[in-house]
Structures are given as structure tokens and as C-alpha cells.
Design a protein around this motif. Structure first.
Motif, PDB file in Angstrom:
ATOM      1  N   LYS A  68      -1.171  38.506  12.516  1.00  0.00           N
ATOM      2  CA  LYS A  68       0.192  37.919  11.873  1.00  0.00           C
ATOM      3  C   LYS A  68       1.320  38.111  13.022  1.00  0.00           C
ATOM      4  O   LYS A  68       1.180  37.768  14.147  1.00  0.00           O
ATOM      5  N   MET A  69       2.446  38.621  12.404  1.00  0.00           N
ATOM      6  CA  MET A  69       3.505  38.632  13.546  1.00  0.00           C
ATOM      7  C   MET A  69       3.545  40.140  14.359  1.00  0.00           C
ATOM      8  O   MET A  69       4.511  40.505  14.202  1.00  0.00           O
ATOM      9  N   ASN A  70       2.558  40.128  15.005  1.00  0.00           N
ATOM     10  CA  ASN A  70       2.322  41.453  15.680  1.00  0.00           C
ATOM     11  C   ASN A  70       1.703  41.352  16.990  1.00  0.00           C
ATOM     12  O   ASN A  70       0.583  40.680  17.123  1.00  0.00           O
ATOM     13  N   GLY A  71       2.179  41.751  17.998  1.00  0.00           N
ATOM     14  CA  GLY A  71       1.506  42.067  19.374  1.00  0.00           C
ATOM     15  C   GLY A  71       2.359  41.370  20.334  1.00  0.00           C
ATOM     16  O   GLY A  71       2.983  40.221  20.092  1.00  0.00           O
ATOM     17  N   THR A  72       2.457  41.580  21.388  1.00  0.00           N
ATOM     18  CA  THR A  72       2.956  41.361  22.797  1.00  0.00           C
ATOM     19  C   THR A  72       1.728  41.573  23.705  1.00  0.00           C
ATOM     20  O   THR A  72       0.695  41.770  23.314  1.00  0.00           O
ATOM     21  N   SER A  73       2.162  41.191  25.060  1.00  0.00           N
ATOM     22  CA  SER A  73       1.047  41.365  26.080  1.00  0.00           C
ATOM     23  C   SER A  73       0.771  42.805  26.026  1.00  0.00           C
ATOM     24  O   SER A  73      -0.485  42.960  26.731  1.00  0.00           O
ATOM     25  N   ALA A  74       1.498  43.790  25.486  1.00  0.00           N
ATOM     26  CA  ALA A  74       0.955  45.116  25.424  1.00  0.00           C
ATOM     27  C   ALA A  74      -0.268  45.427  24.770  1.00  0.00           C
ATOM     28  O   ALA A  74      -0.736  46.414  24.660  1.00  0.00           O
ATOM     29  N   MET A  75      -0.423  44.292  23.798  1.00  0.00           N
ATOM     30  CA  MET A  75      -1.745  44.597  22.769  1.00  0.00           C
ATOM     31  C   MET A  75      -2.790  44.107  23.387  1.00  0.00           C
ATOM     32  O   MET A  75      -3.942  44.077  23.094  1.00  0.00           O
ATOM     33  N   LEU A  76      -2.903  43.529  24.512  1.00  0.00           N
ATOM     34  CA  LEU A  76      -4.172  42.724  25.019  1.00  0.00           C
ATOM     35  C   LEU A  76      -5.124  43.755  25.306  1.00  0.00           C
ATOM     36  O   LEU A  76      -6.222  43.351  25.434  1.00  0.00           O
ATOM     37  N   PRO A  77      -5.080  44.900  25.779  1.00  0.00           N
ATOM     38  CA  PRO A  77      -5.936  45.798  26.004  1.00  0.00           C
ATOM     39  C   PRO A  77      -6.605  46.012  24.880  1.00  0.00           C
ATOM     40  O   PRO A  77      -7.618  46.488  25.014  1.00  0.00           O
ATOM     41  N   GLU A  78      -6.267  46.203  23.876  1.00  0.00           N
ATOM     42  CA  GLU A  78      -6.960  46.410  22.549  1.00  0.00           C
ATOM     43  C   GLU A  78      -7.956  45.479  22.431  1.00  0.00           C
ATOM     44  O   GLU A  78      -9.098  45.610  21.981  1.00  0.00           O
ATOM     45  N   LEU A  79      -7.475  43.836  22.598  1.00  0.00           N
ATOM     46  CA  LEU A  79      -8.513  42.856  22.656  1.00  0.00           C
ATOM     47  C   LEU A  79      -9.507  42.912  23.742  1.00  0.00           C
ATOM     48  O   LEU A  79     -10.749  42.868  23.411  1.00  0.00           O
ATOM     49  N   LYS A  80      -9.237  43.459  24.819  1.00  0.00           N
ATOM     50  CA  LYS A  80      -9.883  43.488  25.794  1.00  0.00           C
ATOM     51  C   LYS A  80     -11.323  44.738  25.528  1.00  0.00           C
ATOM     52  O   LYS A  80     -12.305  44.434  25.552  1.00  0.00           O
ATOM     53  N   ALA A  81     -10.783  45.793  24.759  1.00  0.00           N
ATOM     54  CA  ALA A  81     -11.650  46.841  24.453  1.00  0.00           C
ATOM     55  C   ALA A  81     -12.616  46.223  23.398  1.00  0.00           C
ATOM     56  O   ALA A  81     -13.664  46.586  23.402  1.00  0.00           O
ATOM     57  N   LEU A  82     -12.001  45.378  22.619  1.00  0.00           N
ATOM     58  CA  LEU A  82     -12.978  44.821  21.504  1.00  0.00           C
ATOM     59  C   LEU A  82     -14.054  43.848  22.195  1.00  0.00           C
ATOM     60  O   LEU A  82     -15.171  43.823  22.044  1.00  0.00           O
ATOM     61  N   ALA A  83     -13.491  42.911  23.251  1.00  0.00           N
ATOM     62  CA  ALA A  83     -14.346  42.000  24.026  1.00  0.00           C
ATOM     63  C   ALA A  83     -15.312  42.831  24.627  1.00  0.00           C
ATOM     64  O   ALA A  83     -16.545  42.464  24.756  1.00  0.00           O
ATOM     65  N   GLU A  84     -15.187  44.070  25.429  1.00  0.00           N
ATOM     66  CA  GLU A  84     -15.914  44.742  26.049  1.00  0.00           C
ATOM     67  C   GLU A  84     -17.167  45.428  25.330  1.00  0.00           C
ATOM     68  O   GLU A  84     -18.575  45.473  25.564  1.00  0.00           O
ATOM     69  N   ALA A  85     -16.703  45.755  23.849  1.00  0.00           N
ATOM     70  CA  ALA A  85     -17.727  46.482  23.083  1.00  0.00           C
ATOM     71  C   ALA A  85     -18.558  45.306  22.384  1.00  0.00           C
ATOM     72  O   ALA A  85     -19.748  45.579  21.975  1.00  0.00           O
ATOM     73  N   TYR A  86     -18.106  44.282  22.405  1.00  0.00           N
ATOM     74  CA  TYR A  86     -18.756  42.998  21.853  1.00  0.00           C
ATOM     75  C   TYR A  86     -19.285  41.877  22.651  1.00  0.00           C
ATOM     76  O   TYR A  86     -18.826  40.721  22.351  1.00  0.00           O
ATOM     77  N   GLY A  87     -19.882  42.271  23.795  1.00  0.00           N
ATOM     78  CA  GLY A  87     -20.240  41.105  24.762  1.00  0.00           C
ATOM     79  C   GLY A  87     -21.479  40.389  23.952  1.00  0.00           C
ATOM     80  O   GLY A  87     -21.085  38.954  24.263  1.00  0.00           O
ATOM     81  N   THR A  88     -22.212  40.857  23.042  1.00  0.00           N
ATOM     82  CA  THR A  88     -22.978  40.054  22.219  1.00  0.00           C
ATOM     83  C   THR A  88     -22.525  40.914  20.758  1.00  0.00           C
ATOM     84  O   THR A  88     -22.244  41.839  20.692  1.00  0.00           O
ATOM     85  N   ALA A  89     -22.949  39.990  19.661  1.00  0.00           N
ATOM     86  CA  ALA A  89     -22.644  40.683  18.294  1.00  0.00           C
ATOM     87  C   ALA A  89     -23.759  39.920  17.366  1.00  0.00           C
ATOM     88  O   ALA A  89     -24.128  38.596  17.383  1.00  0.00           O
ATOM     89  N   GLY A  90     -23.945  40.648  16.286  1.00  0.00           N
ATOM     90  CA  GLY A  90     -24.879  40.091  15.499  1.00  0.00           C
ATOM     91  C   GLY A  90     -24.256  39.259  14.205  1.00  0.00           C
ATOM     92  O   GLY A  90     -24.731  38.819  13.462  1.00  0.00           O
ATOM     93  N   VAL A  91     -22.990  39.167  14.529  1.00  0.00           N
ATOM     94  CA  VAL A  91     -22.040  38.559  13.737  1.00  0.00           C
ATOM     95  C   VAL A  91     -20.874  37.873  14.519  1.00  0.00           C
ATOM     96  O   VAL A  91     -20.771  38.059  15.506  1.00  0.00           O
ATOM     97  N   GLU A  92     -20.130  36.736  13.846  1.00  0.00           N
ATOM     98  CA  GLU A  92     -19.422  36.030  14.506  1.00  0.00           C
ATOM     99  C   GLU A  92     -17.906  36.958  14.575  1.00  0.00           C
ATOM    100  O   GLU A  92     -17.866  37.578  13.369  1.00  0.00           O
ATOM    101  N   VAL A  93     -17.141  37.236  15.429  1.00  0.00           N
ATOM    102  CA  VAL A  93     -16.189  37.741  15.676  1.00  0.00           C
ATOM    103  C   VAL A  93     -14.857  36.940  15.983  1.00  0.00           C
ATOM    104  O   VAL A  93     -14.709  36.487  17.025  1.00  0.00           O
ATOM    105  N   LEU A  94     -13.709  37.191  15.188  1.00  0.00           N
ATOM    106  CA  LEU A  94     -12.815  36.076  15.780  1.00  0.00           C
ATOM    107  C   LEU A  94     -11.365  37.050  15.469  1.00  0.00           C
ATOM    108  O   LEU A  94     -11.328  37.706  14.414  1.00  0.00           O
TER     109      LEU A  94
END
Length: 249
Positions: free
Chosen positions: A11-37
Motif C-alpha cells: 500500500k502507501m508504505n515504504g521508502t528506500s529504507a524498506m528495501l533491506p526488508e525486501l532483500k532479506a525476503l529475497a535472500e530467504a527465498y532464492g527458490t520457493a515452492g510457491v510464487e512470491v510477489l
């Protein structure tokens, strides 16, 4: 089989300071058994796409304009979203329908525009508390489905998200029976309109106060193919258990 989908709407949440959260998610799911968006604000979309590259996490938009281009100050076309790295776009969310007076026909036009450039349209449907209490839920949902979904939809370019308005961000969640009733109704309506192959192939998501503590029981409901998650998608530590519950379902 339908590929399960865990989608996060920032929604209307997040600036560049939020990108580390997304990076952590991407690092945790290099592969996944479901689609992640993850669907971040438009201002973060391209940077988010760069962060999740080479992972199983994809990014999407939260809205698009129906036009390809033109004098529409402040809007983003579907092509612009795709160019920024989006693979999908949320359309017809109750907050758009309420705050911007979007009607079914407008949502349908946006979905057509998204599909035309190769984006998956995640079309949101949902009733108000007043409509639920009046016993009008299926009538409202059926009309939204009919009016908001283009005739040219396929199982690859359409996802339906059922989000009861009264459950969004409130902590209130429909009973499992209520979720099952609506999802079963949606499945039957899609089959009746589009036939068995497409109707049984479209993914149906539930959204509305989905959290790590209730995700597993929601995902066990028939015809729930995943979730459209709001606040719990803002932090990797909150979203990861929801993804894990979906993988186990």
C-alpha cells in the motif's frame, strides 16, 4: 495444478529504507515452492525489482491506468509498470474503489490494459460489513466478478482476490466456512462463465487480516490458492511464516 501465490501489498508504505526488508525476503527465498510477489509503492518499484532479481520473489504494481499513455498526470500505465520490472498489478482493491470511486467497468478496463502488456491482473472483490450483515455477499461478489473481469482473461493472466472490506486491517477475519462459501461461489461462477479449463485454473486468493497465526487454517480451505497480505507483508519476519504455511498447504 494451480501454482499457489503469496502476494504482499505494501500500500502507501515504504521508502528506500524498506528495501533491506525486501532483500532479506529475497535472500530467504532464492527458490520457493510457491510464487512470491511483493507490490511496493510505484516510487520503489524499479529499485525493488533490482533487489529481488535472481530470487524467487517477483514485484508488482498496486494500480495502473487503462490508457497506454497520454495526459493523465500522476498515473502509471501498465507498460510503465512492466518496464520498471513488474510482473503483475493489483486492481480494484477496495481502497481504490472507495478512495477513488472506481467502478467495475474501470477495473475491467485496467485489467485489459494490464493483460495486453503481459502483466497478471490481480482483481480484488469484497463486500462491506453492511452488505455481509444484509445477506448480500454473494450478490455483491458476483456482480463485481462479472463487471471487473475481462472476457479475454486466461488462467495465466488473471488472479482473483477475495478481500471482505470489513476484514482489511481490522484484525477481524471471516469464519473458515464464510471464506469457503465465497471461494466456492467464485470457482463456480468462473467455470460457468469461462468453462472448466479456465474456470478451474484461475487462482483464488484470500485477503483480510492474514497473519502467521491464522495462515495455515485459511490455506486449508478448499479453493484458497494463497493470500493477498497487507501489513504482515511489510516485514520479512512476518511474511516468511505465511509463505511457509502456504508451501506446507
Amino acid at each position: 495444478m494451480r501454482q499457489k501465490l503469496a502476494a504482499g501489498n505494501w500500500k502507501m508504505n515504504g521508502t528506500s529504507a524498506m528495501l533491506p526488508e525486501l532483500k532479506a525476503l529475497a535472500e530467504a527465498y532464492g527458490t520457493a515452492g510457491v510464487e512470491v510477489l511483493i507490490c511496493p509503492p510505484a516510487a520503489l518499484l524499479h529499485r525493488a525489482a533490482v533487489v529481488v532479481s535472481d530470487s524467487a520473489v517477483a514485484v508488482g504494481g498496486q494500480d495502473c491506468h487503462a490508457a497506454v499513455s497520454g495526459a493523465h498526470t500522476g498515473d502509471n500505465s501498465a507498460e510503465m509498470l512492466k518496464d520498471a520490472g513488474a510482473s503483475a498489478v493489483i486492481l480494484g482493491h477496495s481502497e481504490r474503489r472507495t478512495d477513488h470511486s472506481e467502478r467495475d467497468a474501470a477495473v475491467c478496463a485496467k485489467a485489459e490494459a494490464a493483460m495486453a502488456v503481459g502483466l497478471t491482473a490481480i482483481v480484488c472483490l469484497g463486500e462491506s460489513l453492511q452488505q455481509r450483515e444484509a445477506g448480500e455477499t454473494l450478490t455483491v461478489i458476483g456482480a463485481q466478478l462479472q463487471g471487473s473481469v475481462p472476457d479475454g482473461s486466461t488462467a495465466d493472466n488473471l488472479v482473483i482476490a477475495y478481500e471482505p472490506i470489513w476484514a482489511i486491517g481490522t484484525g477481524k477475519v471471516p469464519t473458515l466456512e464464510q471464506i469457503g462459501e465465497v471461494h466456492g461461489f467464485l470457482r463456480a461462477q468462473l467455470v460457468a462463465r469461462f468453462g472448466d479449463e479456465l474456470g478451474t485454473g484461475v487462482r483464488l486468493l484470500y485477503g483480510g487480516s492474514v497473519k502467521p497465526g491464522n495462515a495455515a487454517e485459511i490455506f486449508a480451505v478448499e479453493d484458497v490458492d494463497g493470500a493477498l497480505v497487507g501489513g504482515a507483508s511489510l516485514k520479512a519476519a512476518d511474511f516468511a511464516p505465511i509463505i511457509a504455511a502456504l508451501e506446507r498447504s
